[in-house]
Enzyme design. Structure first.
Site, PDB file in Angstrom:
ATOM      1  N   ASP A 132       1.119  -1.163   0.204  1.00 32.64           N
ATOM      2  CA  ASP A 132      -0.100  -0.003  -0.022  1.00 32.64           C
ATOM      3  C   ASP A 132       0.705   1.482   0.307  1.00 32.64           C
ATOM      4  O   ASP A 132       2.156   1.354   0.127  1.00 32.64           O
ATOM      5  CB  ASP A 132      -0.938   0.015   1.163  1.00 32.64           C
ATOM      6  CG  ASP A 132      -1.963  -1.316   1.282  1.00 32.64           C
ATOM      7  OD1 ASP A 132      -1.095  -2.109   1.313  1.00 32.64           O
ATOM      8  OD2 ASP A 132      -1.885  -1.120   2.600  1.00 32.64           O
ATOM      9  N   GLU A 303     -10.267  -2.644   5.369  1.00 30.31           N
ATOM     10  CA  GLU A 303      -9.345  -1.841   4.928  1.00 30.31           C
ATOM     11  C   GLU A 303      -8.888  -0.947   4.189  1.00 30.31           C
ATOM     12  O   GLU A 303      -9.675  -0.391   3.622  1.00 30.31           O
ATOM     13  CB  GLU A 303      -7.771  -2.810   3.807  1.00 30.31           C
ATOM     14  CG  GLU A 303      -8.204  -4.347   4.548  1.00 30.31           C
ATOM     15  CD  GLU A 303      -7.068  -4.926   3.882  1.00 30.31           C
ATOM     16  OE1 GLU A 303      -6.453  -5.851   4.540  1.00 30.31           O
ATOM     17  OE2 GLU A 303      -6.573  -4.813   2.543  1.00 30.31           O
TER      18      GLU A 303
HETATM   19  C1  FRU Z   1      -3.512  -4.015   2.513  1.00 28.23           C
HETATM   20  C2  FRU Z   1      -3.572  -3.639   4.275  1.00 28.23           C
HETATM   21  C3  FRU Z   1      -3.513  -2.683   4.874  1.00 28.23           C
HETATM   22  C4  FRU Z   1      -2.491  -3.564   6.145  1.00 28.23           C
HETATM   23  C5  FRU Z   1      -1.266  -3.593   5.218  1.00 28.23           C
HETATM   24  C6  FRU Z   1       0.151  -4.606   6.248  1.00 28.23           C
HETATM   25  O1  FRU Z   1      -3.149  -4.202   1.391  1.00 28.23           O
HETATM   26  O2  FRU Z   1      -3.979  -5.591   4.510  1.00 28.23           O
HETATM   27  O3  FRU Z   1      -4.678  -2.822   5.575  1.00 28.23           O
HETATM   28  O4  FRU Z   1      -2.392  -1.790   6.703  1.00 28.23           O
HETATM   29  O5  FRU Z   1      -1.697  -4.131   4.087  1.00 28.23           O
HETATM   30  O6  FRU Z   1       1.246  -4.243   5.118  1.00 28.23           O
END
Ligand code: FRU
Length: 551
Positions: A132, A303
């Site tokens: 992300d 998320e």
């Molecule tokens: C989304 C996610 C988020 C989390 C991160 C962990 O891709 O699962 O919710 O903060 O990636 O790497």
């Protein structure tokens, strides 16, 4: 496989071995150079490595140290520890420890950004895994791109915030890791703001703090924490030693409470946080970025929240709020600083490899754009790095036949990368295929085309057998998703296609819909670019060559 790409400077490795005193499973090194280089093998199990300085642990992570021939190398920027002596301990096979070396170059520096499968106009990290985008914020002429990062391997682990900056959203400079895991947890996703009014007290006169809000993830729970920087994101101090400002596991009976997305709510003069909790996005408010009050919850999201206001068709007197989650599906509604009230949705405007996209905070009012960057889930085969960021896009709201909808198009800065090469109009598909032959082997380019169907229910455009565009007017499916043009009687479709070495991004009908994918040519296919569909017309066809964003 990696050997051809990463040329390891054995000489410097050997010189440095001599200054390393090696005992069993730890070594002690005086840091005199910028980088520590680590040999990696995916065949080795992950084991724990610790850095200690003056008897105090300063870093801990998992790494697959190669005891034999490494498949690739990763690095850690040690600038912050220059002149210091650190003890590195490893609870795996000690053989790999003696191969760690320090240097002012990373292993493979000479071929950096020229590796065979390195995307040429998408951001990728030098080494390791990314997911992300985090903490997207514009400040003093720089667009900051923090991101979920495993600096020590091409797969997900050790979540840290990587960091890159750009002056134009196109050319990026990667900086050292901004947030490392700590005793509270690994550094999951979050956002960043500039605290101009020093509401947090972190700032200094004339120096507002950049404040990052992130999730710390540990096996028991996910908590929300704060860190701040007074040097434009180069170094961060964790507030209260990284202890949480929100711990809502019990309230939700769930450990899924993460990804704080914070912004300044001007009308109410307070901070707003959209936080994903269990089955949707909660709203919290704060006066100082440290104490947060729960206000409301909108179910239906998973998320990576985002929440922002946009003018409809540019009309400043007609604004709507947009809330979305990691998949980019969104609701349109109103927001009073405490509660989001959905009016329509959920809708989608992009699909494919995009995930966990975030929009920028603090874009100057004179600019006023809502700029988004999404994670491109595109594997970088055989490389010492993995995944990428998609092109930054501008999001707009438009009135459509179906109601108000989000549009997305690459930001205008992206156009500097593309030079017109050829342009044709009104071609039969066979002619178009013939004309495109000279571009078959381009590793990157952009193609813009308008096709018109008449005799066919389905038509499209392939690249070595891979379906870049496949439109079915009978079921109104476009590469697997429902799509109906603004004029439902129209047989025309316009596609703006960005082909990079390992990915393809497609923007349909001026941004009404977009999608992205890994570039996966069928190696047995000889067709190259290929329009298909019975008797289709290629009304417009433009080809642009593409510059690299890397020096
Ligand atoms: C989304 C996610 C988020 C989390 C991160 C962990 O891709 O699962 O919710 O903060 O990636 O790497």
């Amino acid at each position: 496989m990696m050997k051809s790409i990463l040329k390891v400077t054995l000489t410097s490795a050997m010189i440095l071995c001599c200054s390393i005193s090696s005992f069993a499973a730890d070594i002690t090194i005086k840091i005199t150079k910028q980088y520590l280089n680590f040999p990696i093998s995916q065949k080795t199990d992950r084991k724990i490595m610790k850095f200690e300085m003056g008897g105090k642990e300063v870093r801990e992570f998992k790494i697959r140290l190669a005891s034999g021939e490494p498949e690739y190398w990763v690095f850690s920027d040690m600038t912050a520890y220059r002149g210091k002596t650190i003890k590195i301990s490893y609870d795996g096979d000690a053989a790999g420890l003696s191969k760690i070396y320090q240097d002012d170059k990373i292993a493979g520096q000479d071929s950096l950004y020229q590796e065979k499968n390195r995307p040429q106009f998408h951001f990728t990290t030098k080494r390791g895994w990314i997911n992300d985008p985090n903490g997207l914020v514009f400040y003093e002429g720089e667009y900051h791109l923090f991101y979920q990062h495993n600096p020590y391997e091409r797969e997900w682990e050790n979540m840290s915030w990587g960091h890159a900056v750009s002056k134009d959203l196109v050319h990026w400079e990667e900086l050292p890791v901004a947030l490392h895991p700590d005793k509270v947890g690994t550094m999951f996703s979050g956002s960043a703001v500039i605290d101009y009014d020093n509401t947090s007290g972190f700032g200094k006169p004339g120096k507002p703090a950049m404040v990052a809000l992130y999730t710390a993830d540990n096996p028991d729970r996910e908590v929300q924490c704060v860190a701040y920087s007074l040097d434009k994101g180069r170094t961060f101090t964790k507030y209260n030693d990284g202890k949480p400002v929100i711990d809502s596991k019990e309230k939700w009976n769930s450990r899924d409470t993460r990804d704080p997305r914070v912004f300044w709510y001007k009308p109410g003069k307070h901070w707003v946080m959209a936080l994903n909790e269990r089955d949707g996005h909660s709203i919290y408010t704060s006066a100082n970025l440290k104490e947060w009050k729960y206000e409301s919850h909108t179910s239906g999201f998973w998320e990576c929240p985002d929440l922002f206001e946009l003018a409809v068709d540019g009309d400043q007197n007609n604004k709507k709020w947009v809330m979305y989650g990691a998949s980019n599906t969104y609701m349109i509604g109103s927001f009073d600083g405490k509660t989001f009230k959905p009016e329509s949705g959920k809708h989608y405007f992009s699909s494919g490899s995009i995930y966990a996209a975030q929009t920028y905070n603090n874009i100057p009012e004179s600019d006023g754009r809502r700029i988004q960057i999404g994670w491109g889930r595109v594997p970088q085969q055989g490389m010492a790095f993995n995944n990428m960021m998609l092109l930054p896009t501008e999001l707009t709201l438009k009135k459509t036949k179906d109601g108000i909808r989000l549009y997305s198009l690459p930001v205008k800065e992206v156009s500097q990368l593309f030079t017109p090469a050829q342009k044709w109009t009104d071609l039969k598909s066979d002619d178009a295929n013939e004309k495109l032959k000279e571009f078959y082997n381009a590793d990157r380019l952009r193609i813009k085309t308008t096709i018109k169907l008449s005799h066919a229910t389905e038509a499209g455009f392939n690249l070595f057998g891979q379906r870049l565009v496949g439109y079915d007017l009978n079921f109104n499916m476009l590469n697997g998703m429902f799509y109906s043009p603004q004029d439902p009687t129209s047989m025309e479709l316009t596609a703006d296609i960005y082909v990079d070495r390992t990915s393809v991004e497609v923007f349909i009908d001026g941004g009404a819909y977009s999608y992205s994918m890994e570039r996966k040519p069928d190696l047995n296919n000889k067709e190259g670019f290929h329009f298909w569909g019975n008797n289709i017309e290629v009304k417009n066809l433009e080809v642009f060559t593409a510059k690299s964003i890397w020096k």
